[in-house]
Design a protein around this motif. Structure first.
Motif, PDB file in Angstrom:
ATOM      1  N   LYS A  37       8.188  55.127  15.421  1.00  0.00           N
ATOM      2  CA  LYS A  37       9.496  54.624  15.007  1.00  0.00           C
ATOM      3  C   LYS A  37      10.629  55.353  15.737  1.00  0.00           C
ATOM      4  O   LYS A  37      11.634  54.733  16.118  1.00  0.00           O
ATOM      5  N   ALA A  38      10.457  56.637  15.929  1.00  0.00           N
ATOM      6  CA  ALA A  38      11.487  57.406  16.635  1.00  0.00           C
ATOM      7  C   ALA A  38      11.608  56.941  18.087  1.00  0.00           C
ATOM      8  O   ALA A  38      12.718  56.773  18.618  1.00  0.00           O
ATOM      9  N   LEU A  39      10.477  56.728  18.747  1.00  0.00           N
ATOM     10  CA  LEU A  39      10.506  56.252  20.128  1.00  0.00           C
ATOM     11  C   LEU A  39      11.159  54.873  20.224  1.00  0.00           C
ATOM     12  O   LEU A  39      11.979  54.620  21.115  1.00  0.00           O
ATOM     13  N   LEU A  40      10.821  53.988  19.306  1.00  0.00           N
ATOM     14  CA  LEU A  40      11.372  52.634  19.334  1.00  0.00           C
ATOM     15  C   LEU A  40      12.857  52.617  18.970  1.00  0.00           C
ATOM     16  O   LEU A  40      13.565  51.656  19.290  1.00  0.00           O
ATOM     17  N   ALA A  41      13.324  53.665  18.302  1.00  0.00           N
ATOM     18  CA  ALA A  41      14.754  53.787  18.003  1.00  0.00           C
ATOM     19  C   ALA A  41      15.532  54.351  19.189  1.00  0.00           C
ATOM     20  O   ALA A  41      16.750  54.554  19.098  1.00  0.00           O
ATOM     21  N   GLY A  42      14.839  54.616  20.290  1.00  0.00           N
ATOM     22  CA  GLY A  42      15.506  55.121  21.482  1.00  0.00           C
ATOM     23  C   GLY A  42      15.682  56.621  21.514  1.00  0.00           C
ATOM     24  O   GLY A  42      16.410  57.144  22.370  1.00  0.00           O
ATOM     25  N   GLU A  43      15.019  57.328  20.613  1.00  0.00           N
ATOM     26  CA  GLU A  43      15.159  58.780  20.566  1.00  0.00           C
ATOM     27  C   GLU A  43      14.318  59.458  21.651  1.00  0.00           C
ATOM     28  O   GLU A  43      13.322  58.903  22.129  1.00  0.00           O
ATOM     29  N   ARG A  44      14.723  60.646  22.039  1.00  0.00           N
ATOM     30  CA  ARG A  44      13.905  61.506  22.890  1.00  0.00           C
ATOM     31  C   ARG A  44      13.098  62.400  21.954  1.00  0.00           C
ATOM     32  O   ARG A  44      13.664  63.135  21.160  1.00  0.00           O
ATOM     33  N   VAL A  45      11.787  62.296  22.052  1.00  0.00           N
ATOM     34  CA  VAL A  45      10.925  62.828  20.997  1.00  0.00           C
ATOM     35  C   VAL A  45      10.079  63.991  21.496  1.00  0.00           C
ATOM     36  O   VAL A  45       9.393  63.901  22.521  1.00  0.00           O
ATOM     37  N   THR A  46      10.125  65.065  20.745  1.00  0.00           N
ATOM     38  CA  THR A  46       9.209  66.194  20.925  1.00  0.00           C
ATOM     39  C   THR A  46       8.538  66.447  19.580  1.00  0.00           C
ATOM     40  O   THR A  46       9.228  66.653  18.578  1.00  0.00           O
ATOM     41  N   ARG A  47       7.242  66.391  19.548  1.00  0.00           N
ATOM     42  CA  ARG A  47       6.488  66.611  18.317  1.00  0.00           C
ATOM     43  C   ARG A  47       5.291  67.506  18.612  1.00  0.00           C
ATOM     44  O   ARG A  47       4.638  67.357  19.640  1.00  0.00           O
ATOM     45  N   ALA A  48       4.993  68.390  17.693  1.00  0.00           N
ATOM     46  CA  ALA A  48       3.812  69.247  17.804  1.00  0.00           C
ATOM     47  C   ALA A  48       3.049  69.170  16.501  1.00  0.00           C
ATOM     48  O   ALA A  48       2.960  70.136  15.735  1.00  0.00           O
ATOM     49  N   GLY A  49       2.522  67.978  16.209  1.00  0.00           N
ATOM     50  CA  GLY A  49       1.804  67.764  14.969  1.00  0.00           C
ATOM     51  C   GLY A  49       0.343  68.147  15.084  1.00  0.00           C
ATOM     52  O   GLY A  49      -0.126  68.657  16.108  1.00  0.00           O
ATOM     53  N   ARG A  50      -0.367  67.881  14.032  1.00  0.00           N
ATOM     54  CA  ARG A  50      -1.807  68.156  14.036  1.00  0.00           C
ATOM     55  C   ARG A  50      -2.516  67.271  15.059  1.00  0.00           C
ATOM     56  O   ARG A  50      -3.459  67.712  15.727  1.00  0.00           O
TER      57      ARG A  50
ATOM     58  N   ARG B  23       1.188  64.820  19.660  1.00  0.00           N
ATOM     59  CA  ARG B  23       1.913  65.840  20.415  1.00  0.00           C
ATOM     60  C   ARG B  23       2.668  65.175  21.556  1.00  0.00           C
ATOM     61  O   ARG B  23       2.069  64.567  22.449  1.00  0.00           O
ATOM     62  N   LEU B  24       3.982  65.281  21.526  1.00  0.00           N
ATOM     63  CA  LEU B  24       4.849  64.701  22.544  1.00  0.00           C
ATOM     64  C   LEU B  24       5.850  65.752  22.987  1.00  0.00           C
ATOM     65  O   LEU B  24       6.359  66.513  22.159  1.00  0.00           O
ATOM     66  N   THR B  25       6.145  65.764  24.266  1.00  0.00           N
ATOM     67  CA  THR B  25       7.127  66.710  24.795  1.00  0.00           C
ATOM     68  C   THR B  25       8.190  65.951  25.581  1.00  0.00           C
ATOM     69  O   THR B  25       7.902  65.401  26.650  1.00  0.00           O
ATOM     70  N   ASP B  26       9.391  65.860  25.000  1.00  0.00           N
ATOM     71  CA  ASP B  26      10.534  65.274  25.687  1.00  0.00           C
ATOM     72  C   ASP B  26      10.245  63.854  26.176  1.00  0.00           C
ATOM     73  O   ASP B  26      10.532  63.497  27.314  1.00  0.00           O
ATOM     74  N   VAL B  27       9.700  63.024  25.291  1.00  0.00           N
ATOM     75  CA  VAL B  27       9.324  61.650  25.644  1.00  0.00           C
ATOM     76  C   VAL B  27      10.393  60.675  25.143  1.00  0.00           C
ATOM     77  O   VAL B  27      10.784  60.714  23.973  1.00  0.00           O
ATOM     78  N   ALA B  28      10.867  59.827  26.025  1.00  0.00           N
ATOM     79  CA  ALA B  28      11.807  58.778  25.658  1.00  0.00           C
ATOM     80  C   ALA B  28      11.472  57.526  26.445  1.00  0.00           C
ATOM     81  O   ALA B  28      11.078  57.599  27.622  1.00  0.00           O
ATOM     82  N   LEU B  29      11.618  56.374  25.825  1.00  0.00           N
ATOM     83  CA  LEU B  29      11.357  55.116  26.504  1.00  0.00           C
ATOM     84  C   LEU B  29      12.461  54.811  27.509  1.00  0.00           C
ATOM     85  O   LEU B  29      13.646  54.953  27.203  1.00  0.00           O
ATOM     86  N   GLY B  30      12.067  54.351  28.693  1.00  0.00           N
ATOM     87  CA  GLY B  30      13.054  53.925  29.673  1.00  0.00           C
ATOM     88  C   GLY B  30      13.708  52.613  29.303  1.00  0.00           C
ATOM     89  O   GLY B  30      14.874  52.368  29.647  1.00  0.00           O
ATOM     90  N   TRP B  31      12.951  51.756  28.585  1.00  0.00           N
ATOM     91  CA  TRP B  31      13.479  50.463  28.151  1.00  0.00           C
ATOM     92  C   TRP B  31      13.227  50.279  26.657  1.00  0.00           C
ATOM     93  O   TRP B  31      12.397  49.469  26.255  1.00  0.00           O
TER      94      TRP B  31
END
Length: 252
Positions: free
Chosen positions: A123-136, A139-147
């Motif tokens: 949901k965060a990615l689809l909202a256009g956010e730049r996402v960093t997560r370190a869950g169980r 795990r995402l590091t500075d990921v954002a959709l270009g479109w």
């Protein structure tokens, strides 16, 4: 008003999808739903084709099994579909059938934790956010959709276990109930949340009065969308979809 849709089951050949999609478009069915059951058909690939063949039809994908797919890839695919066909796709996610997830090496110790982390990140990615997560699991590091989508795409969460459905009410933008749900469960789920509740209902009947009453009872229990599905052995999906189209609006 409760909307009415139909399912094209993945046990049916992909090459037969087009005629069923066109029947849904022509007959006025509100939505056609596609499943990503292992190891049959891709939900995203079939949805893309269905959307390209039509101009009006809403296409639902429910469910995408989250252990099978990286969350960034799923976000890219959903965003692409929505930008190509704005407002016509509904996506549902779930933790998948655990035996299938075991087969592909994707089974995790806590499917609920994965589903929560995945849905929140998606949901965060689809909202256009730049996402960093370190869950169980996610795990995402500075990921954002270009479109990213012009507007966030609602993500439904589905399942049948109590804990999964509680999670759907907490993190989902909608809840999907499978055909095992009875009217009491539909009432309880619908009363406990303010977002859409999509309910699959299995029937092979083409008795108009019977199906009309069936749809009305599920709608009366609180379903915002009733999605009729045939059994896996049914042989006339195009005719069934046209029949469903002839019922559209009976649940108002």
């Amino acid at each position: 008003m409760t909307t009415l849709g139909a399912v094209y089951r993945p046990q049916l050949p992909p090459e037969n999808l087009r005629s069923v999609v066109l029947a849904a478009e022509e007959s006025g069915v509100d939505s056609l739903w596609l499943w990503e059951d292992c190891f049959l058909e891709s939900g995203i690939a079939t949805a893309s084709a269905a959307l390209a063949w039509t101009s009006r039809l809403n296409v639902g994908v429910g469910l995408l099994p989250v252990p099978l797919r990286n969350v960034a890839l799923t976000a890219m695919e959903i965003a692409t579909l929505d930008r190509l066909f704005p407002g016509r796709v509904t996506i549902g996610v779930g933790h998948g059938v655990q035996d299938w997830m075991e087969q592909v090496g994707g089974r995790v110790a806590s499917p609920l934790t994965l589903l929560r982390e995945y849905t929140e990140a998606l949901k965060a990615l689809l909202a256009g956010e730049r996402v960093t997560r370190a869950g169980r699991y996610v795990r995402l590091t500075d990921v954002a959709l270009g479109w990213p989508p012009a507007k966030p795409v609602p993500i439904h969460v589905g399942g049948f276990g109590v804990k999964t459905l509680d999670l759907a009410g907490e993190v989902g933008d909608g809840t999907i109930l499978d055909a095992s749900a009875d009217l009491d469960q539909i009432r309880a789920i619908s009363a406990s949340r303010e977002h859409p509740v999509v309910v699959y209902v299995e029937t092979d009947s083409r008795d108009r009065a019977f199906v009309t009453d069936l749809v009305a009872s599920v709608a009366g229990a609180g379903a915002t969308s009733v999605i009729l599905q045939q059994s896996a052995t049914s042989e006339d999906p195009e005719g069934f979809v046209r029949f469903v189209g002839s019922l559209d609006g009976v649940s108002a």
